[in-house]
Structures are given as structure tokens and as C-alpha cells.
Design an enzyme around this catalytic site. Sequence first.
Site, PDB file in Angstrom:
ATOM      1  N   GLN A 179       6.095  75.263  47.932  1.00 39.99           N
ATOM      2  CA  GLN A 179       4.920  75.731  47.191  1.00 39.99           C
ATOM      3  C   GLN A 179       3.917  74.608  46.907  1.00 39.99           C
ATOM      4  O   GLN A 179       2.753  74.865  46.639  1.00 39.99           O
ATOM      5  CB  GLN A 179       5.350  76.380  45.874  1.00 39.99           C
ATOM      6  CG  GLN A 179       6.095  77.684  46.018  1.00 39.99           C
ATOM      7  CD  GLN A 179       5.230  78.814  46.574  1.00 39.99           C
ATOM      8  OE1 GLN A 179       4.007  78.732  46.605  1.00 39.99           O
ATOM      9  NE2 GLN A 179       5.871  79.879  47.020  1.00 39.99           N
ATOM     10  N   SER A 199       7.096  74.840  54.570  1.00 39.60           N
ATOM     11  CA  SER A 199       7.021  76.131  55.259  1.00 39.60           C
ATOM     12  C   SER A 199       5.576  76.439  55.625  1.00 39.60           C
ATOM     13  O   SER A 199       4.662  76.185  54.837  1.00 39.60           O
ATOM     14  CB  SER A 199       7.579  77.244  54.363  1.00 39.60           C
ATOM     15  OG  SER A 199       7.529  78.486  55.025  1.00 39.60           O
ATOM     16  N   CYS A 327      11.648  86.818  47.638  1.00 35.93           N
ATOM     17  CA  CYS A 327      12.983  87.211  48.095  1.00 35.93           C
ATOM     18  C   CYS A 327      13.641  88.220  47.173  1.00 35.93           C
ATOM     19  O   CYS A 327      14.617  88.853  47.543  1.00 35.93           O
ATOM     20  CB  CYS A 327      13.866  85.973  48.223  1.00 35.93           C
ATOM     21  SG  CYS A 327      13.268  84.793  49.442  1.00 35.93           S
TER      22      CYS A 327
END
Length: 383
Positions: A179, A199, A327
Site C-alpha cells: 500500500q 504489487s 480479501c
Amino acid sequence: MNSIYLDHAASTPIHPDVAQVMMNMMTEHYGNASSVHLFGRDAKRTLNGARDQASRLLGCYPDELIFTSGGTESDNLALFGASSLVSHKGRHIITSSIEHHAILHSCTELERQGFKITYLPVDSTGRIQIQDVVEAITDETILISIMYGNNEVGTIQPIEEIGLLAQSRGILFHVDAVQALGVLPISCADLPVDLMSFSAHKINGPQGVGALYIRRSIQLNAQLHGGLQEKKRRAGTENIAGIVGFTKAIELVSDRCEERKDYYLLLRSTLLLALERVIGSDSFIVNGHPTEFLPHILNISFPELDSETLLMGMDMGGIAVASGSACTSGSLELSHVLGAMKLSESIMRSAIRFSFGLGNTTEEMEQTAQMIGTILHRVRNRT
């Protein structure tokens, strides 16, 4: 009805420039980088070029960066690869109670394998106290894994202090920076970090690709077997189109990091001021640290509402938000992050995460506040 997307912490829309370089790669360069013929050599050059550029932007050497399928694999590789590497020195790992499930579930499996895990507490703002880290360290401690910024409330952890402490004790230090990338300046060489996860789809890159920084002094044990790719640390044919897209995304966010940060802070303040005007400051509570927070994540509780009512109402109004991490957003179980912060049940049951990104405007923040006001008005009139 125009839709408003405020769930960028879950996934972001792909940037047009990223999509373009990926399309060029997929349609013009289709060789396998492990092949020795012309097409394979061309793919290998592209892969090496992307790695060189990404490592330069992340402040590390090219051989310290390996590409993965995303943040979850990077986290798994860091924990399982590092723990198996140094398990002869001890079997104790320290993490926090508010980590992403990619870390928490990995720790559960490591416990099953005989490792001892210490889950550090956090204060009411979601921050770790250094003294708790100091007291948790034992002669058996081999690894500390702490996220840079929390994905639900945005609280930033004292990574440099923890890293220096780990260095002084000869303990490996892993940081989940999924993040943080794009909103905080990151130079792997300048941080006291041994392993760091990234990511692509959190920074307007493609889904299904990520990276793990591994300091040169560490020979991480591979967890995937079958090929010699990524210097024997991660087997499998490289997703070159995804890697090229990821590298372009890193380039774009690196060029405008401060500008993005300032704009997200403007969106945040606009939404908060609009909420004060529309529903009153007594009708909502901001969760997280008051100053040490990621600029694009804002977690707010509305005690008169429950998360499910607000989520459904906003979705029907074309506004996408979340009640927790991506998630777990399919279920409305209480957030383990808010629970670890020891917030009251009314605050936990009414929490909503707003996360900002590409394409969001101050006008959308005003519209969002108005929608919340409408939903709250309906609920009040029912009682």
C-alpha cells in the site's frame, strides 16, 4: 448514473500508458525469456531492461529484485523463504496483529511447522510501539515482518526504527510495502530492510504481478520449483507483459509521488469537510493515526449505521467503497485490524474504508458525502 470508485486500496484502474506498453508487448514480443533463439533473446532483453528500470526506481540493484505474481506471493516467499533459510539459528518470528492475511495465514502455517510466532499489539491508532518489539525479541528470533502502511486504516508503522533494531540484533526484517508504494518515497538501499513486497495492481498496473526486494546478502530459499528463472529463486515463465506494465506503473507513480500525495490529502480533507457540513462532526469518527497515515486511505465509522447498510446503500447509488481489506470484503465479519485496535463494537460494526486514486475528483467527494447524508437521513426517519 455516474459511478464513483473509492476502493483503490483493493485494486486500481490500469493507467492508459501501462495498458499501451503491455499491448505492444503481448502483440509484438511473444518469446519465452528462457529460450535461446532470437525470440527468446528478445524477450530476455525486455525482461532485463524492465528489471533494470524497476530496480533503479526502487533504489536497489537489479539482482536484488525478483518478479512474482503479486503481493501475496511476495509475502509468502519472504516468510517461508527466509524462515527456512535461517531456521537453524532459531524458530521465532515477530509480526503484528494487523498484518494482511497473506502474512497472518502464512504465520499460521509456520506455527503448524513448529515456529513460534509473536503477534505484536497495536494502540488505538493502529500503531506498533517500539518497546513492544524490543520486549518480544528473544535469542531465537530470526525474522520480523511488519507492513509499512495498513491497508484498512492507513496507519504508517515506524519502519526505520524497527529496521535499525532488527539490524542491531542480527534479525532479518521484511516489510509489506504494497500500500505504501506510490504514496511514500521508497528507496530499498536507504531503508534498514532486508525484504520488501510490492504489487502492481495497487499503483495502476496489471493484476497478477508483483515483486520482492531481497538484499544481496540474503540467499533466499525458493518456494516454487521447476525452472531456473529469477536466478533460481522463483521458478516459472516470467509474465513479461505484466512485468513491463508494472515497471511503467512504478515509473509513473515515482515521477509524481509528492503530487499524488498532495492530491489525495486534498480529496481526504474535502470528504471530511463535506461530511461535517452534511451530517455533522458528531455523526462520524475517523479511525487510524491522526498524522502518520497513508494519504489515500481513510477509514470512517458512522455509529448510527452498520457497515452492511451503508455499503449496500452506496453501491445502489453507484459508489464503491469497502468495509475491510479486499480479501475479506466478501463477508462482513468484524475487521481484525479494528479489533486489534480495541475499538468499541459500534465503531467496528459501522466502519467504511474510502481509498482514493486515479480519476477521483473533489466533486466526487462532495457527492459521496451527500449520498451518506441521504442514507443516514433514511435510517433516522425509520426509527
